[in-house]
Scaffold this active site. Sequence first.
Site, PDB file in Angstrom:
ATOM      1  N   LYS A   1      24.130  17.663  59.650  1.00 45.05           N
ATOM      2  CA  LYS A   1      25.143  18.674  59.302  1.00 45.05           C
ATOM      3  C   LYS A   1      25.802  18.433  57.952  1.00 45.05           C
ATOM      4  CE  LYS A   1      26.093  19.940  63.970  1.00 45.05           C
ATOM      5  NZ  LYS A   1      27.047  20.237  65.007  1.00 45.05           N
TER       6      LYS A   1
ATOM      7  N   ASP B   1      30.946  25.718  64.727  1.00 43.38           N
ATOM      8  CA  ASP B   1      31.234  24.793  65.832  1.00 43.38           C
ATOM      9  C   ASP B   1      32.682  24.833  66.290  1.00 43.38           C
ATOM     10  OD1 ASP B   1      28.790  23.708  66.339  1.00 43.38           O
ATOM     11  OD2 ASP B   1      29.049  21.985  65.013  1.00 43.38           O
TER      12      ASP B   1
ATOM     13  N   HIS C   1     -11.093  17.094  62.757  1.00 43.17           N
ATOM     14  CA  HIS C   1      -9.825  16.518  63.242  1.00 43.17           C
ATOM     15  C   HIS C   1      -9.436  15.346  62.363  1.00 43.17           C
ATOM     16  CE1 HIS C   1     -11.611  18.634  66.642  1.00 43.17           C
ATOM     17  NE2 HIS C   1     -10.376  18.808  67.082  1.00 43.17           N
TER      18      HIS C   1
ATOM     19  N   LYS D   1     -12.167  25.457  62.310  1.00 44.65           N
ATOM     20  CA  LYS D   1     -11.011  24.830  62.988  1.00 44.65           C
ATOM     21  C   LYS D   1     -10.639  23.540  62.269  1.00 44.65           C
ATOM     22  CE  LYS D   1      -9.358  22.450  67.060  1.00 44.65           C
ATOM     23  NZ  LYS D   1      -9.700  21.775  68.307  1.00 44.65           N
TER      24      LYS D   1
HETATM   25  P1  NAP Z   1      26.708  13.472  63.700  1.00 49.22           P
HETATM   26  O1  NAP Z   1      27.255  14.209  62.562  1.00 49.22           O
HETATM   27  O2  NAP Z   1      25.468  12.672  63.498  1.00 49.22           O
HETATM   28  O3  NAP Z   1      27.829  12.435  64.221  1.00 49.22           O
HETATM   29  C1  NAP Z   1      27.562  11.570  65.268  1.00 49.22           C
HETATM   30  C2  NAP Z   1      28.846  10.846  65.658  1.00 49.22           C
HETATM   31  O4  NAP Z   1      28.587  10.166  66.869  1.00 49.22           O
HETATM   32  C3  NAP Z   1      29.290   9.796  64.653  1.00 49.22           C
HETATM   33  O5  NAP Z   1      30.682   9.710  64.672  1.00 49.22           O
HETATM   34  C4  NAP Z   1      28.648   8.530  65.221  1.00 49.22           C
HETATM   35  O6  NAP Z   1      29.377   7.346  64.896  1.00 49.22           O
HETATM   36  C5  NAP Z   1      28.790   8.775  66.698  1.00 49.22           C
HETATM   37  N1  NAP Z   1      27.796   8.081  67.509  1.00 49.22           N
HETATM   38  C6  NAP Z   1      26.484   8.372  67.597  1.00 49.22           C
HETATM   39  N2  NAP Z   1      25.886   7.543  68.467  1.00 49.22           N
HETATM   40  C7  NAP Z   1      26.870   6.732  68.946  1.00 49.22           C
HETATM   41  C8  NAP Z   1      26.873   5.666  69.870  1.00 49.22           C
HETATM   42  N3  NAP Z   1      25.763   5.273  70.503  1.00 49.22           N
HETATM   43  N4  NAP Z   1      28.041   5.045  70.131  1.00 49.22           N
HETATM   44  C9  NAP Z   1      29.181   5.433  69.506  1.00 49.22           C
HETATM   45  N5  NAP Z   1      29.230   6.442  68.618  1.00 49.22           N
HETATM   46  C10 NAP Z   1      28.074   7.074  68.334  1.00 49.22           C
HETATM   47  O7  NAP Z   1      26.443  14.420  64.954  1.00 49.22           O
HETATM   48  P2  NAP Z   1      27.192  15.795  65.378  1.00 49.22           P
HETATM   49  O8  NAP Z   1      26.443  16.924  64.840  1.00 49.22           O
HETATM   50  O9  NAP Z   1      28.612  15.644  65.114  1.00 49.22           O
HETATM   51  O10 NAP Z   1      26.902  15.861  66.950  1.00 49.22           O
HETATM   52  C11 NAP Z   1      27.493  14.931  67.839  1.00 49.22           C
HETATM   53  C12 NAP Z   1      27.307  15.364  69.284  1.00 49.22           C
HETATM   54  O11 NAP Z   1      27.956  16.601  69.525  1.00 49.22           O
HETATM   55  C13 NAP Z   1      25.863  15.569  69.731  1.00 49.22           C
HETATM   56  O12 NAP Z   1      25.730  15.066  71.042  1.00 49.22           O
HETATM   57  C14 NAP Z   1      25.681  17.058  69.743  1.00 49.22           C
HETATM   58  O13 NAP Z   1      24.695  17.477  70.680  1.00 49.22           O
HETATM   59  C15 NAP Z   1      27.065  17.503  70.169  1.00 49.22           C
HETATM   60  N6  NAP Z   1      27.339  18.866  69.713  1.00 49.22           N
HETATM   61  C16 NAP Z   1      27.523  19.829  70.663  1.00 49.22           C
HETATM   62  C17 NAP Z   1      27.785  21.118  70.270  1.00 49.22           C
HETATM   63  C18 NAP Z   1      27.987  22.151  71.313  1.00 49.22           C
HETATM   64  O14 NAP Z   1      27.853  23.322  71.008  1.00 49.22           O
HETATM   65  N7  NAP Z   1      28.365  21.765  72.512  1.00 49.22           N
HETATM   66  C19 NAP Z   1      27.865  21.458  68.929  1.00 49.22           C
HETATM   67  C20 NAP Z   1      27.705  20.445  67.995  1.00 49.22           C
HETATM   68  C21 NAP Z   1      27.434  19.156  68.401  1.00 49.22           C
HETATM   69  P3  NAP Z   1      29.103   6.523  63.527  1.00 49.22           P
HETATM   70  O15 NAP Z   1      29.924   7.189  62.464  1.00 49.22           O
HETATM   71  O16 NAP Z   1      29.554   5.152  63.855  1.00 49.22           O
HETATM   72  O17 NAP Z   1      27.620   6.617  63.268  1.00 49.22           O
END
Ligand code: NAP
Length: 535
Positions: A318, A356, A144, A171
């Site tokens: 992304k 998306d 380990h 292992k």
């Molecule tokens: P991302 O590229 O990392 O972008 C994150 C965004 O959220 C940025 O604009 C960031 O602002 C902002 N942010 C993060 N934490 C924050 C906070 N505490 N307060 C204010 N703004 C905040 O992420 P993403 O891939 O776009 O995903 C974003 C969200 O969408 C996630 O929750 C994800 O689970 C959801 N999502 C859902 C689906 C679905 O199928 N329903 C698909 C895709 C994504 P800054 O620019 O200031 O950092």
Amino acid sequence: MDSPNLTVAASAEVGGGGLRRSATLICAPIMADSVAKMVVEMGRAKAAGADLVEIRLDHLKVFDSSGDVKTLIDQSPLPTLFTYRPKWEGGQYDGDEKSRLDVLQLAMELGADYIDVELQVAQEFIDSIHDKKPEKCKVIVSSHNYQETPSVEALGNLVATIQATGADIVKIATTALDITDVARIFQITVHSQVSNVPIIGLVMGERGLISRILCAKFGGYLTFGTIDSGAVSAPGQPTIKDILHLYNFRQIGPDTKVFGIIGKPVGHSKSPILHNEGFKSVGFNGVYVHLLVDDVANFLKTYSSADFAGFSVTIPHKEAALKCCDEVDPVAKSIGAINCIIRRPNDGKLYGLNTDYIGAISAIEDGLRGSLNSSHVTDSPLAGRLFVVIGAGGAGKALAYGAKQKGSRIVIANRTYERARELADTIGGEALSISDLDKFHPEDGMILANTTSIGMHPKVDETPISKHALRSYALVFDAVYTPKITRLLREAEESGAIVVSGSEMFIGQAYEQFERFTGLPAPKELFRKVVESSS
Ligand code: NAP
């Protein structure tokens, strides 16, 4: 670091010492503090679907070696592996070595199927049992490393050292500092298949999770799974239930294609449930795993064999992932982010795309059409609307681009104003800081789409906008889908808006990815059922 040749795993069958087999075993660690409780746990392990139990003698408070060891062997409904782990190797036992090894020898003589001894004492132990070992008992010699996963060369030397002790099974458990560390363990287990040495190769920690699932593909002799979640004997162990029913472990073999979701964090993602259920329903030989990735470029460079056939990509990778692709779909290119990567079977090149926006925009359109009672309208109900996107990351860009395409006027509100400004300029829209949202109500009937992780489990009390400000919106969409109804959606509904949950976007993007991964139509009804039953 070397890139692993993971394709070698394909057809070799693990063998040696009478241990030829065709499937990787699932072992349940039994760590109760009394013999009576251990007997109960062994029954539960069998019911959960384990193939054998690891009796961790070092967890027993007191026991009478001959009587209790015999009871444990006699009462076990499954083959037994006895481990008496000393403190110096991460266990609980801190007594003298001779008594410890005597108990292991006794277990062997009383009928244990496997005995685990640590490499440091293995030679002496194996010499001492030389002519006493029953044919059926196999000695596992274990090592380990709680700090790291050494180089392939060092691991190879370690295997040779363990083999030289006369071990029946090798292992090696190491620690993952990065998910790419696991590739070195796969190289070792694949190579050991060729040299006919049964080997257990596991990497501890959340970043090592794939070692515990894909060992069934890459030639591992067994994996460990817990009966209850959290009751682990080593960091990162999944439950037997997840091994069997989430990852369909029994269906994984050398030819199984690997897919997964690249993210950080990623443990909350429901994509593995959806895709694995989908693969099973259409009889596709694939497994879809959680991939906790720190550096996406390094990940893709390391897992570059055809075995790793496609990935979903989520927060925060992304945009970085797009740069790693050999070719990118033009829509994804203008969004500037991808959520899906396919490895082209003909040349192994990586193709990036973005599914998306399709799922989200059509769910929002359906929501508006429902309220207008005008499902026959062919023009998008988004045309001419003011569409406010919170967030400027991957999902934000996808929503903004999609809504713009449908004729909406776009406003981007982001925590980092400069990112909002940049996206608004590219797309032709207005930019706000997220803190200005509460004062922003130029007109009624606007659309709001949250694409940040605000409100996502476990911070379910958070919301990006005050309830008061929600009155100006006709429809509110939240990309967050854990929980299904976020605080934002609850307050929007109370304010009279139509609400569209992130699970609609999630199902929509997953349909598209599934078809790209498998070349088969997605089981749409199954997807909806799975998402609904797991919310
Ligand atoms: P991302 O590229 O990392 O972008 C994150 C965004 O959220 C940025 O604009 C960031 O602002 C902002 N942010 C993060 N934490 C924050 C906070 N505490 N307060 C204010 N703004 C905040 O992420 P993403 O891939 O776009 O995903 C974003 C969200 O969408 C996630 O929750 C994800 O689970 C959801 N999502 C859902 C689906 C679905 O199928 N329903 C698909 C895709 C994504 P800054 O620019 O200031 O950092």
